[in-house]
Design an enzyme around this catalytic site. Structure first.
Site, mmCIF file in Angstrom:
data_model
loop_
_atom_site.group_PDB
_atom_site.id
_atom_site.type_symbol
_atom_site.label_atom_id
_atom_site.label_comp_id
_atom_site.label_asym_id
_atom_site.label_seq_id
_atom_site.Cartn_x
_atom_site.Cartn_y
_atom_site.Cartn_z
ATOM 1 N N GLN A 118 -49.635 -24.504 -45.984
ATOM 2 C CA GLN A 118 -50.624 -23.515 -45.534
ATOM 3 C C GLN A 118 -51.312 -22.945 -46.767
ATOM 4 O OE1 GLN A 118 -49.124 -20.779 -42.519
ATOM 5 N NE2 GLN A 118 -48.443 -22.460 -41.243
ATOM 6 N N LEU A 266 -22.537 -20.466 -75.096
ATOM 7 C CA LEU A 266 -22.707 -21.913 -74.915
ATOM 8 C C LEU A 266 -23.618 -22.071 -73.704
ATOM 9 C CD1 LEU A 266 -19.159 -23.486 -75.308
ATOM 10 C CD2 LEU A 266 -20.738 -22.678 -77.054
ATOM 11 N N GLY A 269 -26.470 -25.096 -68.291
ATOM 12 C CA GLY A 269 -27.524 -25.072 -67.269
ATOM 13 C C GLY A 269 -28.481 -23.913 -67.447
ATOM 14 N N VAL A 273 -27.076 -17.502 -68.469
ATOM 15 C CA VAL A 273 -27.651 -16.873 -69.665
ATOM 16 C C VAL A 273 -29.151 -16.622 -69.458
ATOM 17 C CG1 VAL A 273 -28.150 -17.229 -72.115
ATOM 18 C CG2 VAL A 273 -25.918 -17.891 -71.194
ATOM 19 N N ASP A 369 -18.503 -18.247 -56.509
ATOM 20 C CA ASP A 369 -17.861 -18.856 -55.344
ATOM 21 C C ASP A 369 -16.681 -19.708 -55.755
ATOM 22 O OD1 ASP A 369 -19.237 -18.267 -52.868
ATOM 23 O OD2 ASP A 369 -20.987 -19.163 -53.820
ATOM 24 N N GLN A 780 -57.515 -10.631 -50.574
ATOM 25 C CA GLN A 780 -58.063 -10.845 -49.238
ATOM 26 C C GLN A 780 -59.428 -10.190 -49.091
ATOM 27 O OE1 GLN A 780 -53.929 -9.314 -47.989
ATOM 28 N NE2 GLN A 780 -54.854 -9.991 -46.088
ATOM 29 N N GLY A 1092 -56.297 -8.715 -40.113
ATOM 30 C CA GLY A 1092 -56.239 -8.445 -38.677
ATOM 31 C C GLY A 1092 -56.535 -9.651 -37.810
ATOM 32 N N GLU A 1274 -51.562 -12.793 -36.773
ATOM 33 C CA GLU A 1274 -50.478 -11.808 -36.846
ATOM 34 C C GLU A 1274 -49.505 -11.869 -35.681
ATOM 35 O OE1 GLU A 1274 -53.700 -8.821 -36.940
ATOM 36 O OE2 GLU A 1274 -52.339 -7.783 -38.291
#
Ligand code: FAD
Ligand code: FES
Ligand code: FES
Length: 1339
Positions: A118, A266, A269, A273, A369, A780, A1092, A1274
């Site tokens: 879009q 260190l 990835g 850090v 995790d 807009q 609107g 909307e």
């Protein structure tokens, strides 16, 4: 090794899209995203958040491993990838995948043709995630596909069309494979073709697609292969302006470096850090990158378990564990299985592909995790330093709680040993996050129990939690106490109490979820208890009966499935010319460019010579006097050009659109945290940002500090006017009703962040003469920007040229706020006489620009025994923030639309916009209706609960039925409202499913389903005629090509596509003849905002007018030569001096509202719709799954069904976000804490309904809008509330079953936290008392 041996700076060699890059001055601070965008001018890769949370910057990284001779392709977030980490790698960006100049890749083609873009800002990231998957798996499964997209956010589409494109590559059947209700998706399509010839369910045609041909892809650069195979690996050192990057190749070197620089992190990835340095002000002068050291990449299958190198990525680890689970006996792999379960939802794929196992462990983040499960699983860490190697249990690093220092600074983690599980050992992992995928956990847990052989007597027990304290913690005492106990209810009871006593949470957490966390902590143990009981039964069914059947379903976690969907719309009449595109599902005009990354957004505009970058300095106080602003330190920073303050504004700094001003720069005082005080202009964004941090502002506190609606009411702090509407005789009606609903009478609805993917962006370029300035801005409303910039600079509007090509999402958020930011940039450009670029970081954007208004609705409702509602008396308060913006208008709209679909004969409502010290809130899709509509549906539901009727009955009884008047005396014909309701009832098979749900709920105790069907009347209109005027300008060139422009802005809603469709029909030429370039104040002056839902309505009229003028002029020429073609006629017209340029104009819709009298015609027409949603909740965690949604919408005659259905779905999913997940959190001092996708969760692929059907109501006409269409941008958002009420239905079932109080209040968003608290049980009672605390709003 001493650093001296490694100071020779290396050349960084890598490839981008097949091109060799040799970077002599690689700066360790430079991330790939900015390198690609600014250095290589590859702007297809987008900035959405900078923190790995949105996927807009996804690229593919390819590496070659000489030992195995394998090439690995993986997706990664360029925003967190230091360029220095790319040595010897190949990067593929969206430009390398395909382009309109060479060849479009099937991924790009299908995404565009399936209408998967879009605004297009997320699209390159989507392309890259899908492309990378296809490089590894040319025929992926649905599961692989949804997993690949879990790390990519889209704020526009609602994901359905993106997934449709993805499915075309998958090997699974396109059928939903479910014969639930006796039908599957294909049956429904067959039914459809049988029943309604005029309807279609195909929005794209797969026959058009180019086949995927993997042999056409870029090969891995042979030179990099040779480099990897032949060149001895050597230490690499890169020096930047402030940082040094050292990448050793042996463990010895690494140990030496760590001894010399114990504080240097260190980095593997950079996902830990990186965000610390970017967002938390951490700075590291030296970084050690150990990823190339073989010892840290080992994978060893040992007799007692697996040893995995610390630098292995989480994806590599996942593959290793998955293989081990397939190969080894189940008994040995229980730990592997539990770790895999956590890895499935940890981050997105882009994060898992780079984040290392060692990094996750050593960061010791509370939200890890992995640590709880690895610690519970008795994993061992192999540490090395100059002093030697040693193994320690992973749990030791958490043994003494917070601040423990078991690993010495000079030690490195080499590998991790994950043991096999043993006989009689059970292990599980748990997590609950604000979003099921790609979200840090609120609580994670790892639990393990070992029984004495052949018994259920506990021999060993480990319980670890993440999320509860500043790092992983162990319930050690509890575990010790329980040794020797049997696995039974008594043990459970004792364990729960012990755990709650032992795991002490701080009284307040940043996210305020203390009680929820406690509930999760015990609920997870309970779930573990059930799992183990069930496993014991499997092992020995004679001794262990397992768990009751109705408990079993809770053991299964919700999974993300590839959603199935049907979209139904009206076919065009057979008589319509095949060339006439109106009514057909035409692809977005920029679709292909979105997908190739060629679509240009503000920050993609090439650098202007000498341009400066701006970083804003914002207030850290909510209400304070500015005592001083000291810029001296900032001005000394490298690259700094100037600091811009209120004193530099040549003319207007404060705009008085109402009593209180809108302010560009704070001058004497600040009125919210996040208000712009000044801005630093420098030669790069990094320099500007660094200097901005050095500006010192001294404040003196001012009273009062008003943050909440309650504070504002207390201090009588409002924006005027307050509004009131009254209809009928409310007081009298209350005297005659059977019941009055007063007790609950209040609902709180939280605000919402726009989270457009393109942050606020401006490029202001002084033109060097006559004070002219070009302002390129993501807005807009260009005319308003022009007006504000001109006023702030004190020049006439004719000197300011505002240009908008496209906007990467706006949703109401790029109006006034964009004007203020454009003024900031223009003032800076004016002062420095340089081009100035202001691109807000995601954090600043969220902090500064406000969003949807938080809302409190209080109500009193009078109703009869039969469900008829006779009287409503309501008060609405919205939190407007510190300046008026459009808050009063939003309050007005909230009461004008409060009736939703219902005829309430006696109604009174007040609405007030509160003035507070929060950043000023503003327009947001739906503009007050999503809040007031939710209040209405809440009291409707409560009336149902009180009367014992079903909510759908109460809705039907009170729905508008015949030609009637609203509460402000505007006429409406509700025929299509009723048709939508009935069709949705039928299409969703509502009653049949309701019965099935009742049956499911009887058979399941901890999981419940709920269903709700919600109707909607959405009035269309902008309140007054002048706000809906529009103009267009159409040029025909002598070669026959047409340049079209109008005042509407392309925000993703496909307005330009639709306008080209209109022009094509009117001029009777193919769409390909027509081009749209940009919206600009130079071509269409004074255009109204694209807001609107009105863009297509009003601009369509203007385009039609312009085209008709042209056609009228051409008609004599056409009549003269009817067999000629377009080009002949245009040539002739030119020869005959016929003007080939015309403007078109639309005066706007008549509209009025007299607030004194309480009546008027503020709206032009009404849209209608109904949504039916079904959900399933997990009562133990509060988690839920959106199972199915059916929407029927009346949007008149659709000009472009693909675009319109996309709008409905996208808005609906934004509604799901508003009502069920998106939570803004402020500190008590008024500081917004949720400032990025890591803390603020918008819906992702995992959140859309598994079955998602949208039908456009047939045979609906609308005499007021172009081609009988209706403006619908909307409306769909409110339908997301059907999910809220389906959740409420499920919760009601739980509460009824448990004999809890019938009446209860639920606020929005209805998060997992609220759902869990509402499902009161022994665990909630343990934590928050019998009926819960105020936090959960029980009554
Ligand atoms: C968007 C996003 C989502 C995330 N979602 C989740 C999630 O859902 N669940 C979850 O658990 N985590 C999540 N994370 C965290 C992520 O898993 C960790 O940041 C990652 O595992 C750290 O690994 P890295 O290689 O990127 O670490 P780096 O950033 O490179 O390093 C992190 C730290 O570890 C240290 N370190 C690294 N390797 C070693 C070693 N071998 N020896 C000694 N010290 C070492 C470094 O010194 C540094 O202090 C998320 C992160 C992001 C950015
Ligand atoms: S910009 Fe990189 S993930 Fe958002
Ligand atoms: S199209 Fe996905 S964010 Fe706009």
């Amino acid at each position: 090794m001493s650093l001296q041996g490694a100071v020779g700076a290396a050349e960084l060699v890598f490839y981008v899209n097949g091109r060799k890059i040799i970077e002599k001055n690689a700066d360790p601070e430079q991330m790939l995203l900015f390198y690609l965008r600014k250095r290589l001018r590859l702007t297809g890769t987008k900035y959405g958040c900078g923190g790995g949370g949105c996927g807009a910057c996804t690229v593919m990284i390819s590496t070659y491993e000489p030992a195995s001779k394998k090439i690995r392709h993986y997706s990664a977030n360029a925003c967190l990838l230091p360029i220095c980490s790319l040595y010897g790698m190949a990067v593929t960006t969206v430009e390398g995948v395909g382009s309109t100049r060479t060849r479009i890749h099937p991924v790009q083609e299908r995404l565009a043709k399936c209408h998967g873009s879009q605004c297009g800002f997320c699209t390159p990231g989507m392309v890259m995630s899908i492309y990378t998957l296809l490089r590894n798996h040319p025929e992926p499964t649905y599961e692989q596909m949804t997993a690949a997209l879990a790390g990519n956010l889209c704020r526009c589409t609602g994901y359905r069309p993106i997934l449709d494109a993805c499915k075309t590559f998958c090997k699974d059947s396109v059928c939903c494979q479910s014969k639930a209700n006796g039908r599957c998706c294909l049956d429904q399509e067959e039914d459809l073709s049988g029943r309604e010839e005029k309807e279609s369910a195909r929005l794209f045609s797969p026959d058009e697609f180019e086949p995927l041909d993997p042999t056409q892809e870029f090969i891995f650069p042979p030179e990099l292969m040779r480099m990897a195979e032949n060149q001895p690996k050597r230490t690499l050192v890169f020096h930047g302006e402030r940082m040094m990057w050292i990448s050793p190749v042996t463990l010895d070197e690494l140990q030496d470096l760590k001894a010399a620089h114990p504080k240097a992190p260190l980095v593997v990835g950079n996902t830990g850090v990186g965000p610390d340095m970017k967002f938390r002000g951490v700075f590291h002068p030296i970084i050690i990158a150990p990823a190339r050291i073989p010892d840290l990449n080992v994978v060893k299958c040992m007799s007692d378990g697996l040893t995995i190198g610390a630098a292995c990525s989480l994806s590599v680890m996942k593959d290793i564990l998955r293989n081990a689970v397939l190969e080894l006996p189940e008994e040995k792999t229980k730990i592997f299985y539990a770790v895999l379960q956590q890895l499935r939802t940890l981050g997105g794929e882009q994060i898992r592909n780079v984040a290392s196992l060692g990094g996750n462990i050593i960061s010791r983040k509370s939200t890890s995790d992995l640590n709880p499960i690895l610690a519970a699983g008795n994993c061992m860490l192999n540490l090395a330093s100059q002093g030697g190697k040693r193994w320690i249990p992973l749990s030791d690093i958490f043994a003494n709680g917070v601040g423990n220092n078991t690993i010495r600074p000079e030690e490195v983690l080499v590998s991790v040993h994950i043991p096999h599980s043993r006989k009689g050992e059970y292990i599980s992992a748990f997590r609950q996050a604000p979003r099921r995928e790609n979200a840090l956990p609120i609580i994670s847990a790892g639990m393990r129990v070992l029984f004495e052989e052949g018994t259920d007597k506990i021999k060993d027990l480990s319980i670890f939690y993440g999320g509860a304290a500043s790092t992983t913690i162990c319930a050690k005492q509890t575990c010790q106490t329980l040794i020797g106990r049997y696995w039974n209810e008594e043990m459970l009871d004792e364990a729960s109490r012990l755990i709650l006593n032992e795991i002490v949470l701080p009284d307040s957490a940043w996210d305020g979820k203390v009680e929820y966390k406690k509930i999760l902590i015990v609920s997870f143990f309970y779930k573990f208890f059930l799992e183990v009981l069930q496993s014991l039964k499997t092992m020995d069914p004679c001794h262990y009966p397992g768990i009751p059947m109705e408990y079993e379903s809770v053991l299964e976690n919700f999974q993300t499935k590839m959603p199935q969907s049907i979209q139904i719309y009206q076919n065009v009449e057979l008589s319509q010319s095949p060339q006439d595109p109106v009514g057909r599902p035409i692809m977005h005009q920029s679709g292909i460019k979105h997908a190739t990354g060629e679509a240009v957004y503000i920050d993609d505009i090439p650098a202007v010579d000498g341009e400066l970058f701006l970083a804003v300095v914002t207030s850290s106080r909510a209400h304070a006097k500015i005592v001083s602003v000291d810029t001296s330190e900032a001005l000394k920073e490298p690259g700094v050009f100037d600091v811009i303050t209120a004193n530099d504004v040549p003319a207007t700094n404060e705009f008085h659109y109402s009593d209180d001003p809108e302010i560009i720069f704070a001058r004497n005082k600040v009125i919210c945290v996040g208000q712009i005080v000044c801005a630093v202009a420098a030669d790069s964004y990094a320099h500007a940002k660094q200097a901005a941090a050095k500006v010192k502002i001294e404040y003196e506190a001012l009273e009062p500090v008003i943050l909440t609606i309650e504070d504002a009411i207390k201090h009588n702090s409002f924006f005027e006017p307050k509004r009131k509407l009254e209809h009928g005789d409310v007081d009298k009606a209350f005297e005659t009703v059977d019941h009055i609903l007063e007790g609950t009478g209040e609902i709180h609805i939280g605000g919402q962040e726009h989270f457009y993917m393109e942050t606020q962006s401006v490029l202001a370029i002084p033109k060097g003469e006559d004070k002219e300035m070009d302002v390129f801005v993501s807005t807009q409303h260009p005319a308003f920007i022009q007006e504000m910039v001109a006023a702030s600079l004190g020049v006439p509007a004719n000197r300011i040229m505002c240009h908008v090509k496209r906007v990467g999402g706006a949703f109401g958020g790029k109006l006034l706020k964009a004007g203020l930011l454009a003024s900031v940039a223009s003032v800076a450009a004016n002062k420095t006489n340089r081009a100035v670029r202001l691109i807000l970081s995601r954090g600043d954007d969220m902090l500064i620009t406000g969003g949807r208004h938080p809302f409190i609705g209080k109500y009193k409702v009078g109703f009869m025994n039969d469900g008829r509602i006779r009287a409503v008396d309501a008060k609405y308060y919205i939190n407007g923030g510190c300046t008026p913006d459009e808050s009063v208008l939003v309050a007005e709209v909230s009461i004008l639309k409060m009736d939703n679909a219902y005829k309430i004969p006696n109604l009174r409502c007040w609405a007030s916009a509160c003035k507070t010290n929060l950043p000023s809130n503003t327009a947001f899709r739906g503009f007050g209706f999503p809040q007031s509509g939710l209040v209405t549906e809440t009291w409707i539901t409560e009336v149902a609960e009180k009367t014992g009727l079903s909510p759908e009955k109460v809705r039907e009884i009170n729905m508008y039925k015949e030609d009637e008047q609203t509460h402000f005396k505007q006429k409406l014909d509700p025929q299509n409202l009723i048709r939508c309701w009935n069709e949705c009832m039928e299409k969703s098979a509502y009653y049949g499913r309701k019965t099935a749900i009742e049956e499911f709920n009887k058979q399941n105790y901890w999981k419940k389903k709920g269903i709700a069907i919600v109707p909607m009347k959405f009035p269309f209109g902008l309140g007054s005629r002048y706000l809906s005027q529009a103009a267009a300008l159409v040029h025909i060139y002598t070669d026959g090509s047409v340049l079209l422009t109008h005042g509407g802005i392309e925000l993703g809603q496909g307005i330009h596509t639709k306008m080209i469709q209109v022009a094509s029909r009117e001029l009777n030429i193919p769409m390909s003849y027509i081009h749209f370039c940009e919206t600009s104040t130079t071509t269409v002056p004074n255009a109204c905002a694209s807001v609107g839902s009105a863009g297509t309505d009003v601009n369509g009229m203007a385009v039609k007018d312009a085209c008709q003028t042209l056609l009228k002029r051409l008609q004599p020429i056409i009549n003269e030569n009817p067999k000629g073609n377009w080009n002949d006629w245009i040539k002739k017209a030119f020869e005959q001096s016929v003007s080939l340029s015309a403007t078109g104009y639309f005066r706007g819709y008549d509209a009025n509202m007299d607030w004194e009298k309480g009546e008027g015609q503020p709206f032009t027409y009404f849209l209608y719709g109904t949504a039916c949603s079904e959900v399933e909740i997990n009562c133990l965690t509060g988690d839920h799954k959106n199972l199915r949604t059916d929407i029927v919408m009346d949007i008149g005659c659709s000009i472009n069904p693909a675009v319109d259905i996309g709008q409905i779905e996208g808005a609906f999913v934004q509604g799901i976000g508003l009502y069920t997940m998106e939570e803004l959190k402020y500190s008590p001092e008024g500081v917004l804490r949720t400032r990025g996708p890591d803390q603020y969760k918008i819906p992702a692929v995992c959140d859309i309904p598994e079955q998602f059907n949208v039908s456009l109501l047939s045979s609906s006409q609308n005499p007021y809008a172009i081609y009988s269409s209706k403006g619908l941008g909307e409306a769909g958002l409110f339908l997301g509330s059907s999910v809220f009420f389906a959740l409420r239905d499920a919760i009601t079932c739980v509460r009824n079953e448990r004999g809890l109080k019938k009446t209860f209040a639920l606020n929005s968003p209805l998060t997992a936290e609220q759902i869990r608290a509402a499902c009161t049980d022994d665990f909630t009672k343990m934590v928050i008392g019998r009926w819960g605390s105020d936090l959960f709003n029980y009554v």
